[in-house]
Enzyme design. Structure first.
Site, PDB file in Angstrom:
ATOM      1  CE  LYS A  67       0.937   5.164  -1.942  1.00 51.62           C
ATOM      2  NZ  LYS A  67       1.457   4.216  -0.947  1.00 51.62           N
ATOM      3  CG  ASP A 103       4.963   3.442   0.149  1.00 55.99           C
ATOM      4  OD1 ASP A 103       4.951   4.273   1.075  1.00 55.99           O
ATOM      5  OD2 ASP A 103       4.159   3.474  -0.804  1.00 55.99           O
TER       6      ASP A 103
END
Ligand code: ATR
Length: 265
Positions: A67, A103
């Site tokens: 990420k 997210d």
């Protein structure tokens, strides 16, 4: 073919291909679009994305451990991806890589009500906590962060806002979010690792446990005993996936279909 993928290492157990392909089918896009899982070692991440951009991929989800690297290699990034320091969604347009982080929005979508103006406790100070703290702060919650290693909580709050707390009083919060890995291996969260007591939840609190588990975690079960609404890691996975699909296709994601696919098996 418009191709999509989740890039991770390991990635074989990811629910994203089942979720996204079920959604693409429901939207009538399955003849044109396909979503797959690609296992990529860290050293291969950047060249792999380069090949995808040059090929027929339109985007990708990115998961552990890529990420941060995904944000670094992007040509442009949304403010939330930059602030969180990580991207879970890449879009490839005209040879360029755009990074986003769904997210954070996924957590907000999964909550039963807005956390605006409410006091929230975030447990943990890793990558998952950064997305949660950014989301709650951005929504106007009063965020406090507890972590086993206190210095990491202080650093996170310095970067993103919120206040570090060393001895939180469980009943003071309207929202409690566990972003630590405690419970992943079936450990008892009330046996010392977290500053929570099993019998001290209240029905007006919302309890979020990011730990992925097919059955409710011990933390979620204790919250439900008290009548508190709970949100689990799979619902947040569903909501982040829905946001990613909307970015790539511009279509409204079929949440029930995505949820059923995420929870099957
Ligand atoms: P992620 O990116 O998923 O958030 P991470 O960066 O490895 O993963 O963070 C894991 C979090 O779980 C950290 O907050 C970690 O606390 P430390 O910073 O003190 O390591 C927390 N954690 C892991 N095991 C724990 C345990 N047994 N008790 C309390 N906290 C724990």
């Amino acid at each position: 073919m418009k191709r999509l993928a989740v890039l991770g290492h390991p990635v074989a157990h990811s629910r994203s291909p089942a979720m996204q392909n079920a959604a693409l089918k429901e939207l009538g896009l399955a003849d044109e679009w396909h979503y797959e899982a690609i296992d990529v070692a860290p050293e291969d991440f950047e060249p792999t994305v380069g090949e995808m951009v040059a090929g027929d991929f339109v985007g990708a989800n990115v998961t552990i451990p890529h990420k941060e690297a995904a944000l670094r290699l992007a040509d442009t990034a949304t403010p939330q991806a930059k602030a969180i320091g990580a991207a879970n969604t890449l879009s490839f347009r005209h040879g360029a890589v755009e990074a986003d982080n769904t997210d954070a929005g996924g957590l907000l979508d999964a909550l039963p009500e807005s956390p605006a103006g409410k006091r929230g406790l975030v447990l943990g100070a890793g990558g998952a906590a950064r997305a949660v703290v950014w989301a709650l702060n951005n929504e106007g919650a009063e965020v406090e962060v507890w972590n086993r290693t206190a210095s990491r909580a202080s650093e996170l709050c310095f970067d993103l806002g919120g206040a570090p707390v060393s001895d939180p009083s469980q009943s003071d919060y309207k929202l409690i979010v566990n972003t630590t890995s405690v419970g992943l291996q079936g450990e008892d969260p009330f046996d010392g690792p977290l500053p929570l007591k099993e019998g001290e939840f209240k029905s007006e609190q919302v309890i979020v446990d990011l730990v992925y588990s097919a059955s409710p975690t011990k933390l979620a079960r204790a919250a439900r005993e008290a009548g508190a609404p709970t949100v689990d890691g799979i619902e947040i996975l569903v909501r982040q996936g829905a946001r990613s699909l909307r970015i790539w296709t511009g279509q409204e994601p079929p949440l029930d279909v995505i949820r059923a696919a995420a929870r099957s098996e």
